[in-house]
Enzyme design. Structure first.
Site, PDB file in Angstrom:
ATOM      1  N   LYS A  11     -23.688  35.480 -84.519  1.00 51.04           N
ATOM      2  CA  LYS A  11     -24.900  35.348 -85.348  1.00 51.04           C
ATOM      3  C   LYS A  11     -26.066  36.062 -84.667  1.00 51.04           C
ATOM      4  O   LYS A  11     -26.061  36.269 -83.430  1.00 51.04           O
ATOM      5  CB  LYS A  11     -25.264  33.873 -85.593  1.00 51.04           C
ATOM      6  CG  LYS A  11     -25.630  33.044 -84.350  1.00 51.04           C
ATOM      7  CD  LYS A  11     -27.093  33.131 -83.908  1.00 51.04           C
ATOM      8  CE  LYS A  11     -27.376  32.331 -82.642  1.00 51.04           C
ATOM      9  NZ  LYS A  11     -28.547  32.708 -81.902  1.00 51.04           N
ATOM     10  N   ASP A 137     -25.249  24.673 -82.318  1.00 54.65           N
ATOM     11  CA  ASP A 137     -25.020  25.802 -83.239  1.00 54.65           C
ATOM     12  C   ASP A 137     -23.640  25.777 -83.892  1.00 54.65           C
ATOM     13  O   ASP A 137     -23.352  26.607 -84.761  1.00 54.65           O
ATOM     14  CB  ASP A 137     -25.155  27.138 -82.480  1.00 54.65           C
ATOM     15  CG  ASP A 137     -26.604  27.533 -82.250  1.00 54.65           C
ATOM     16  OD1 ASP A 137     -27.492  26.953 -82.913  1.00 54.65           O
ATOM     17  OD2 ASP A 137     -26.849  28.433 -81.414  1.00 54.65           O
TER      18      ASP A 137
HETATM   19  P1  ATP Z   1     -26.036  30.773 -77.825  1.00 59.51           P
HETATM   20  O1  ATP Z   1     -26.475  31.903 -78.710  1.00 59.51           O
HETATM   21  O2  ATP Z   1     -25.437  29.602 -78.604  1.00 59.51           O
HETATM   22  O3  ATP Z   1     -27.049  30.375 -76.810  1.00 59.51           O
HETATM   23  P2  ATP Z   1     -24.736  32.338 -75.927  1.00 59.51           P
HETATM   24  O4  ATP Z   1     -24.436  33.680 -76.491  1.00 59.51           O
HETATM   25  O5  ATP Z   1     -26.003  32.264 -75.157  1.00 59.51           O
HETATM   26  O6  ATP Z   1     -24.744  31.293 -77.066  1.00 59.51           O
HETATM   27  P3  ATP Z   1     -22.035  31.915 -75.027  1.00 59.51           P
HETATM   28  O7  ATP Z   1     -21.538  33.315 -75.070  1.00 59.51           O
HETATM   29  O8  ATP Z   1     -21.574  31.022 -76.103  1.00 59.51           O
HETATM   30  O9  ATP Z   1     -23.637  31.871 -74.935  1.00 59.51           O
HETATM   31  O10 ATP Z   1     -21.624  31.301 -73.596  1.00 59.51           O
HETATM   32  C1  ATP Z   1     -22.476  30.714 -72.680  1.00 59.51           C
HETATM   33  C2  ATP Z   1     -21.676  30.238 -71.462  1.00 59.51           C
HETATM   34  O11 ATP Z   1     -20.630  29.377 -71.863  1.00 59.51           O
HETATM   35  C3  ATP Z   1     -21.027  31.379 -70.695  1.00 59.51           C
HETATM   36  O12 ATP Z   1     -21.697  31.539 -69.488  1.00 59.51           O
HETATM   37  C4  ATP Z   1     -19.574  30.974 -70.481  1.00 59.51           C
HETATM   38  O13 ATP Z   1     -19.200  30.865 -69.128  1.00 59.51           O
HETATM   39  C5  ATP Z   1     -19.418  29.624 -71.144  1.00 59.51           C
HETATM   40  N1  ATP Z   1     -18.305  29.601 -72.119  1.00 59.51           N
HETATM   41  C6  ATP Z   1     -17.469  28.597 -72.331  1.00 59.51           C
HETATM   42  N2  ATP Z   1     -16.604  28.865 -73.324  1.00 59.51           N
HETATM   43  C7  ATP Z   1     -16.903  30.092 -73.774  1.00 59.51           C
HETATM   44  C8  ATP Z   1     -16.368  30.917 -74.800  1.00 59.51           C
HETATM   45  N3  ATP Z   1     -15.343  30.529 -75.540  1.00 59.51           N
HETATM   46  N4  ATP Z   1     -16.959  32.118 -75.013  1.00 59.51           N
HETATM   47  C9  ATP Z   1     -18.021  32.500 -74.257  1.00 59.51           C
HETATM   48  N5  ATP Z   1     -18.552  31.763 -73.281  1.00 59.51           N
HETATM   49  C10 ATP Z   1     -18.009  30.563 -73.023  1.00 59.51           C
END
Ligand code: ATP
Length: 287
Positions: A11, A137
């Site tokens: 998203k 989310d």
């Molecule tokens: P948001 O936009 O909800 O803040 P994000 O893009 O900041 O999401 P994610 O990519 O979902 O963050 O991941 C954040 C942390 O979660 C990473 O540092 C990772 O180590 C951990 N993590 C656990 N499971 C997953 C997964 N399936 N995919 C990505 N990261 C994951």
């Protein structure tokens, strides 16, 4: 059914406002969420052995309870008394820790996939409530499309599909801690609250410039100070003809919206050969 493969879409936030902080540390937000066609692939296969086994193409991601896919599978198994074990292959393409809800979307796809695989027929609303236990989310990632998100992210109002822009996504190789960004947002000083209600109207009336002129993210005030390259990426996108550009979530991903495909492609190729080329994508909205 032997196995199932799902697309877990990323998203972006067309608008992101923070309107308050709760005593428990959570923030009240008002966000316009938009699913884009950049996705991870989640393949789930039941096993007789009762374990949950996660494999992923990114060696640095956890494969235990700390992977949200593992947590989603465990929660689903416990809630609906599924005794089978699960082998789950996670093919990541969505930038990690980037403000694109990659993990949340993987969790949403896992819940959706398990509901299909085991023919549990859990209504979408109940699946979204279950998803909220995994992250704010996750319910939106089950819903998908264009939506207004309020509360801590769990109060969702679906909106008509936004105009289908060409969306250039660039993730610079810097780490941004979502916790740091929220903790350093001073709501008393923040003046640049985005016009979320105006954005809702612009989407409803398909007012293209109304949408692009209202792109806004209050978290930019914090993240841009620490990572000035984000501002540079935004400006470069504009110089290539983006109608506007913005940081997504807490960053560091930047997206640019284009109406003209050839301008979007020129910008894409320019970024592809630059320092952020590895995580540069040209996509469209998922509608
Ligand atoms: P948001 O936009 O909800 O803040 P994000 O893009 O900041 O999401 P994610 O990519 O979902 O963050 O991941 C954040 C942390 O979660 C990473 O540092 C990772 O180590 C951990 N993590 C656990 N499971 C997953 C997964 N399936 N995919 C990505 N990261 C994951």
């Amino acid at each position: 059914m032997d196995f199932i493969t799902l697309k877990a879409y990323a998203k972006i936030n067309l608008a992101l406002d923070v309107i308050g902080k709760r005593a428990n540390g959570y923030h009240d937000v008002r966000m316009i969420m938009q699913t884009v066609k950049l996705y991870d692939k989640v393949t789930i296969k039941p096993m007789t052995n009762p374990d949950i086994v996660i494999k992923t193409n990114l060696h640095y991601l956890p494969t235990n309870e700390n992977n949200i896919v593992y947590a989603a599978a465990k929660l689903f198994k416990e809630t609906y008394q599924i005794s089978d074990g699960l082998y789950i292959n996670l093919e990541k393409k969505i930038p990690v820790a980037a403000g694109m809800a990659g993990g949340s979307s993987d969790a949403a796809a896992t819940l959706w996939g398990l509901n299909t695989l085991f023919e549990t027929n859990i209504p979408m609303k109940e699946l979204m409530e279950l998803g909220l236990k995994l992250g704010a989310d996750v319910p939106y990632c089950i819903l998908r499309g264009t939506a207004l998100s309020e509360g801590i992210g769990e109060i969702l109002t679906p909106l008509p599909a936004a105009h289908n822009f060409h969306c250039l996504i660039v993730k610079p190789p810097v780490s941004v801690s979502t916790k740091y960004v929220y903790e350093n947002l001073d709501l008393n000083k923040a003046e640049n609250h985005p016009d979320v209600d105006g954005m809702v109207e612009a989407i409803k009336t398909n007012d293209i410039l109304g949408i692009t002129s209202r792109l806004g993210n209050i978290l930019e005030t914090v993240t841009l100070k620490v990572h000035p390259e984000i501002e540079d990426i935004k400006k470069t996108m504009l110089s290539y003809g983006a109608l506007n550009s913005l940081m997504s979530g807490s960053g560091p991903t930047v997206f640019g919206l284009f109406d003209d495909l050839s301008a979007a492609e020129k910008a894409f190729y320019a970024f592809k050969v630059g320092p952020y080329g590895k995580q540069t994508y040209l996509t469209t909205f998922f509608q």
